[in-house]
Every structure is written in structure tokens, then in C-alpha cells.
Design an enzyme around this catalytic site. Structure first.
Site, PDB file in Angstrom:
ATOM      1  N   LYS A  77      -0.208   0.190 -10.687  1.00 11.83           N
ATOM      2  CA  LYS A  77       0.798  -0.558  -9.922  1.00 11.83           C
ATOM      3  C   LYS A  77       0.398  -2.000  -9.599  1.00 11.83           C
ATOM      4  O   LYS A  77       1.262  -2.864  -9.470  1.00 11.83           O
ATOM      5  CB  LYS A  77       1.100   0.163  -8.603  1.00 11.83           C
ATOM      6  CG  LYS A  77       1.930   1.422  -8.761  1.00 11.83           C
ATOM      7  CD  LYS A  77       2.281   1.976  -7.397  1.00 11.83           C
ATOM      8  CE  LYS A  77       3.083   3.243  -7.508  1.00 11.83           C
ATOM      9  NZ  LYS A  77       3.535   3.747  -6.213  1.00 11.83           N
ATOM     10  N   ASP A 113       9.473   1.515  -3.820  1.00 13.64           N
ATOM     11  CA  ASP A 113       8.906   2.571  -2.964  1.00 13.64           C
ATOM     12  C   ASP A 113       9.327   2.430  -1.493  1.00 13.64           C
ATOM     13  O   ASP A 113       9.833   3.374  -0.895  1.00 13.64           O
ATOM     14  CB  ASP A 113       7.371   2.550  -3.035  1.00 13.64           C
ATOM     15  CG  ASP A 113       6.835   3.237  -4.285  1.00 13.64           C
ATOM     16  OD1 ASP A 113       7.538   4.095  -4.848  1.00 13.64           O
ATOM     17  OD2 ASP A 113       5.708   2.913  -4.688  1.00 13.64           O
TER      18      ASP A 113
HETATM   19  P1  NAP Z   1      -4.179   5.284  -1.010  1.00 10.73           P
HETATM   20  O1  NAP Z   1      -3.839   3.877  -1.323  1.00 10.73           O
HETATM   21  O2  NAP Z   1      -5.377   5.915  -1.621  1.00 10.73           O
HETATM   22  O3  NAP Z   1      -4.315   5.382   0.605  1.00 10.73           O
HETATM   23  C1  NAP Z   1      -4.725   6.581   1.235  1.00 10.73           C
HETATM   24  C2  NAP Z   1      -4.599   6.463   2.760  1.00 10.73           C
HETATM   25  O4  NAP Z   1      -4.924   7.751   3.323  1.00 10.73           O
HETATM   26  C3  NAP Z   1      -5.596   5.464   3.371  1.00 10.73           C
HETATM   27  O5  NAP Z   1      -5.012   4.896   4.518  1.00 10.73           O
HETATM   28  C4  NAP Z   1      -6.770   6.377   3.757  1.00 10.73           C
HETATM   29  O6  NAP Z   1      -7.566   5.850   4.807  1.00 10.73           O
HETATM   30  C5  NAP Z   1      -6.013   7.598   4.225  1.00 10.73           C
HETATM   31  N1  NAP Z   1      -6.839   8.801   4.172  1.00 10.73           N
HETATM   32  C6  NAP Z   1      -7.225   9.486   3.052  1.00 10.73           C
HETATM   33  N2  NAP Z   1      -7.974  10.561   3.409  1.00 10.73           N
HETATM   34  C7  NAP Z   1      -8.074  10.541   4.761  1.00 10.73           C
HETATM   35  C8  NAP Z   1      -8.702  11.372   5.717  1.00 10.73           C
HETATM   36  N3  NAP Z   1      -9.386  12.457   5.354  1.00 10.73           N
HETATM   37  N4  NAP Z   1      -8.558  11.069   7.039  1.00 10.73           N
HETATM   38  C9  NAP Z   1      -7.871   9.983   7.418  1.00 10.73           C
HETATM   39  N5  NAP Z   1      -7.242   9.148   6.564  1.00 10.73           N
HETATM   40  C10 NAP Z   1      -7.335   9.418   5.242  1.00 10.73           C
HETATM   41  O7  NAP Z   1      -2.978   6.277  -1.361  1.00 10.73           O
HETATM   42  P2  NAP Z   1      -1.401   5.941  -1.362  1.00 10.73           P
HETATM   43  O8  NAP Z   1      -0.977   5.530  -2.717  1.00 10.73           O
HETATM   44  O9  NAP Z   1      -1.126   5.040  -0.197  1.00 10.73           O
HETATM   45  O10 NAP Z   1      -0.763   7.397  -1.122  1.00 10.73           O
HETATM   46  C11 NAP Z   1      -0.890   8.046   0.142  1.00 10.73           C
HETATM   47  C12 NAP Z   1      -0.024   9.311   0.180  1.00 10.73           C
HETATM   48  O11 NAP Z   1       1.346   8.961   0.064  1.00 10.73           O
HETATM   49  C13 NAP Z   1      -0.311  10.312  -0.944  1.00 10.73           C
HETATM   50  O12 NAP Z   1      -0.309  11.605  -0.386  1.00 10.73           O
HETATM   51  C14 NAP Z   1       0.851  10.151  -1.884  1.00 10.73           C
HETATM   52  O13 NAP Z   1       1.165  11.352  -2.574  1.00 10.73           O
HETATM   53  C15 NAP Z   1       1.969   9.799  -0.903  1.00 10.73           C
HETATM   54  N6  NAP Z   1       3.055   9.054  -1.560  1.00 10.73           N
HETATM   55  C16 NAP Z   1       4.287   9.626  -1.598  1.00 10.73           C
HETATM   56  C17 NAP Z   1       5.334   8.965  -2.199  1.00 10.73           C
HETATM   57  C18 NAP Z   1       6.712   9.587  -2.228  1.00 10.73           C
HETATM   58  O14 NAP Z   1       7.527   9.203  -3.075  1.00 10.73           O
HETATM   59  N7  NAP Z   1       7.016  10.492  -1.313  1.00 10.73           N
HETATM   60  C19 NAP Z   1       5.121   7.701  -2.795  1.00 10.73           C
HETATM   61  C20 NAP Z   1       3.840   7.127  -2.740  1.00 10.73           C
HETATM   62  C21 NAP Z   1       2.811   7.825  -2.115  1.00 10.73           C
HETATM   63  P3  NAP Z   1      -8.813   4.867   4.483  1.00 10.73           P
HETATM   64  O15 NAP Z   1      -8.213   3.515   4.256  1.00 10.73           O
HETATM   65  O16 NAP Z   1      -9.652   4.935   5.697  1.00 10.73           O
HETATM   66  O17 NAP Z   1      -9.490   5.423   3.264  1.00 10.73           O
END
Ligand code: NAP
Length: 286
Positions: A77, A113
Site C-alpha cells: 500500500k 479504506d
Molecule cells: P498495522 O499497521 O500492523 O498496525 C497494528 C496496530 O495494532 C498497531 O497500532 C499496533 O501497536 C497494534 N497492536 C498489535 N498487536 C498489539 C498488542 N498485542 N497489543 C496492543 N496493540 C497491538 O496493521 P493495520 O494494517 O493497521 O491493521 C490493523 C487491524 O485492522 C488488522 O486486524 C486488520 O485486519 C484490520 N483491518 C481491517 C480492515 C477492514 O476492512 N475491516 C481494513 C484494514 C485493516 P504498536 O504500534 O504498538 O505495534
């Protein structure tokens, strides 16, 4: 059995796809092909596993083969932005593109998104104007969702993240649009009159379904609790919200509407939301 296409592909069929890695789990082809069939559009949409060092060639392929539209997902992305001819202002601000439109050989990048998320949330729960919003997480999804929420004129926005510096940095980027504060989870309990909690972290996602991103005793019956995770459809956070009497909003809506907005960019036709939802719900059961 129902055929996949309203008609078999022919020499007029318009081509679409999604680039990602991994990609085999993606429900986008099922959802988009259903949308094309439902609207009588002669088009097909396929999933392409594109490795990181193949992205440039894949984008050249879009140009050479005249694909009309591409969705881009993890891990491309951000990287894809520099391979395009133009990136829309919102996508530039977010720092990521998930939708490409091929306008006569000119590749234009959008990010659907955050807009998709807000459209789904408003459709299910109403206006966000004047709301006090707590966003959990400061990763890629939080950036798109955070900017889109800020444009809805909420009264206040807090971003809480495990890595506090990321929350502070994202809050600073969003601040020109809405008063936004980045905090650590230790400060969440001090927040008052929160109307909406949005989980943008991956906490609670399959297979770690027993985890919640915050202490659920913070939830009160007047709140809306929204989770971007849609596998499972009802996360432990949403189950807790429902049991307390709060309104629960699942991440499935965001997935469907980000696709719907991409469909509208590509075809100029209104997206057949109900059919797209039905196709994804069916695929998630299989
Ligand atoms: P990302 O960029 O890797 O960000 C992950 C986030 O989760 C960060 O803020 C991270 O905190 C936090 N995190 C991960 N493990 C954690 C833990 N054990 N305790 C506390 N915080 C934690 O991922 P992303 O692309 O933003 O995606 C995040 C979620 O959104 C995923 O589950 C994805 O499937 C979902 N999503 C859904 C859609 C939809 O269409 N519904 C679209 C996009 C994403 P740190 O910064 O401290 O690591």
C-alpha cells in the site's frame, strides 16, 4: 449451480484484480465479481500474489495489459505510491493507496479504506458530528480511519497506542482537521464522556480471539463500540459491548464499503452493497 459470471469473459471483458502477499485468503474477488454480475458489467476480478520485489513489474503489467482497476493490499500500500502517475490528496495525506484507477494509461491512486469505514459506521449508527471518539491503535488502518473520522467534525479525538510515540505522531498529523491527542493505554481510564471506541489494532483477531484491546469495564451502555477486525465477525470486544447494552459495529462493513467505493471509482455505477455483503458473508462461512 450459479455461474460466476453473468456472461463468460469475451474480448470486451474489462480486467480488474488485487495485488497482495499473502492473498489466497482474500474475499475481494468473490465480492467484486458478484458486484459486476449484479450490475450486468462485463468484467472480471482476480487475486494476484505479488512479491515485494515484483511490484514494479506488476504495475507495468497493469499498463501493458490495460487493466482498468487494481486494489492493493499488504504489503504494497505504501510502496505502490511512487509507481503511479498521480496520487489523490487524501491518499497522500494518509500515506497509502489501496485502489488504482487506470484512466487511459494514467494510473491514479486512491485510499478508500477510511472513507469506506466512515460510510459503513454512519450507515449503521448515524452522524459523527460532535462525538467524542477514542481510536485504539496507530498503525496503517488507524491512519486511514483517523483522517476520515476527523473530517466528520467530532468534538474530540484521542488515539491510544501501545507504542505511544506512534499515537502522538499520528495525532499531530490529524490535528489540522480536528483536535486530536495521542496517549498511552494508561491514560484511557481518565477519559470522560467517550461516545465511540474504534479498535484499529489486530488484537482479538483469529486465532487470538480471547484478547481485547482494552479493559471492557470502560464500556458503558450509551457507547458505540466499533471493531475493524472481522474475523471473527463478533470479536470478544464486540461481544462485551453487546452484553453491556452498547451498540456494536463490526469490521465487515468497512471491508464491503472500501470495495464499494473502489467499484464506484472504476465503473461510475452505484455499488450493489446488499449483494456484495451477501457474497462476503457466504464466503466467510465456507
Ligand atoms: P498495522 O499497521 O500492523 O498496525 C497494528 C496496530 O495494532 C498497531 O497500532 C499496533 O501497536 C497494534 N497492536 C498489535 N498487536 C498489539 C498488542 N498485542 N497489543 C496492543 N496493540 C497491538 O496493521 P493495520 O494494517 O493497521 O491493521 C490493523 C487491524 O485492522 C488488522 O486486524 C486488520 O485486519 C484490520 N483491518 C481491517 C480492515 C477492514 O476492512 N475491516 C481494513 C484494514 C485493516 P504498536 O504500534 O504498538 O505495534
Amino acid at each position: 449451480m450459479d455461474s460466476l459470471f453473468s456472461q463468460l469473459p469475451d474480448s470486451h471483458t474489462v480486467l480488474y484484480g488485487v495485488f497482495g502477499n499473502p492473498i489466497k485468503h482474500s474475499k475481494s474477488p468473490v465480492m467484486m465479481n458478484r458486484a459486476f454480475r449484479e450490475t450486468g458489467t462485463n468484467a472480471v476480478y482476480a487475486a494476484f500474489e505479488v512479491k515485494q520485489d515484483q511490484l514494479r513489474e506488476a504495475i507495468q503489467g497493469v499498463r501493458a495489459l490495460n487493466y482498468r482497476g487494481i486494489n492493493v493490499t499488504i504489503p504494497h500500500k505504501v510502496e505502490v505510491m511512487r509507481l503511479l502517475d498521480h496520487v489523490d490528496e487524501d491518499a497522500r495525506r494518509i500515506g497509502a493507496v489501496n485502489t488504482i484507477v487506470n484512466e487511459d494509461g494514467r494510473l491514479i491512486g486512491y485510499n478508500t479504506d477510511g472513507l469506506g469505514y466512515v460510510r459503513s459506521l454512519k450507515e449503521e449508527t448515524g452522524s459523527l458530528q460532535g462525538k467524542r471518539i477514542l481510536v485504539l491503535g496507530a498503525g496503517g488502518a488507524a491512519r486511514g480511519v483517523g483522517f476520515a473520522l476527523a473530517k466528520e467534525q467530532p468534538a474530540a479525538l484521542w488515539i491510544a497506542n501501545r507504542t505511544v510515540e506512534k499515537a502522538v505522531s499520528l495525532a499531530k498529523d490529524i490535528s489540522p482537521y480536528c483536535e486530536t491527542t495521542g496517549i498511552g493505554y494508561d491514560r484511557v481510564a481518565d477519559l470522560h464522556s467517550v461516545d465511540l471506541i474504534v479498535n484499529t489494532t489486530s488484537v482479538g483477531m483469529h486465532p487470538h480471539v480471547d484478547a481485547t484491546p482494552l479493559d471492557t469495564t470502560f464500556i458503558t451502555p450509551n457507547m458505540i463500540v466499533s471493531d475493524l477486525v472481522y474475523n471473527p465477525l463478533t470479536t470478544k470486544l464486540l461481544a462485551a459491548a453487546k452484553s453491556i447494552g452498547a451498540t456494536a459495529h463490526s469490521g465487515l462493513g468497512m471491508f464491503i464499503y472500501q470495495g464499494a467505493i473502489a467499484f464506484e471509482h472504476w465503473t461510475g455505477k452505484p455499488a450493489p452493497i446488499a449483494a456484495m455483503r451477501e457474497a462476503v458473508e457466504q464466503a466467510l462461512k465456507e
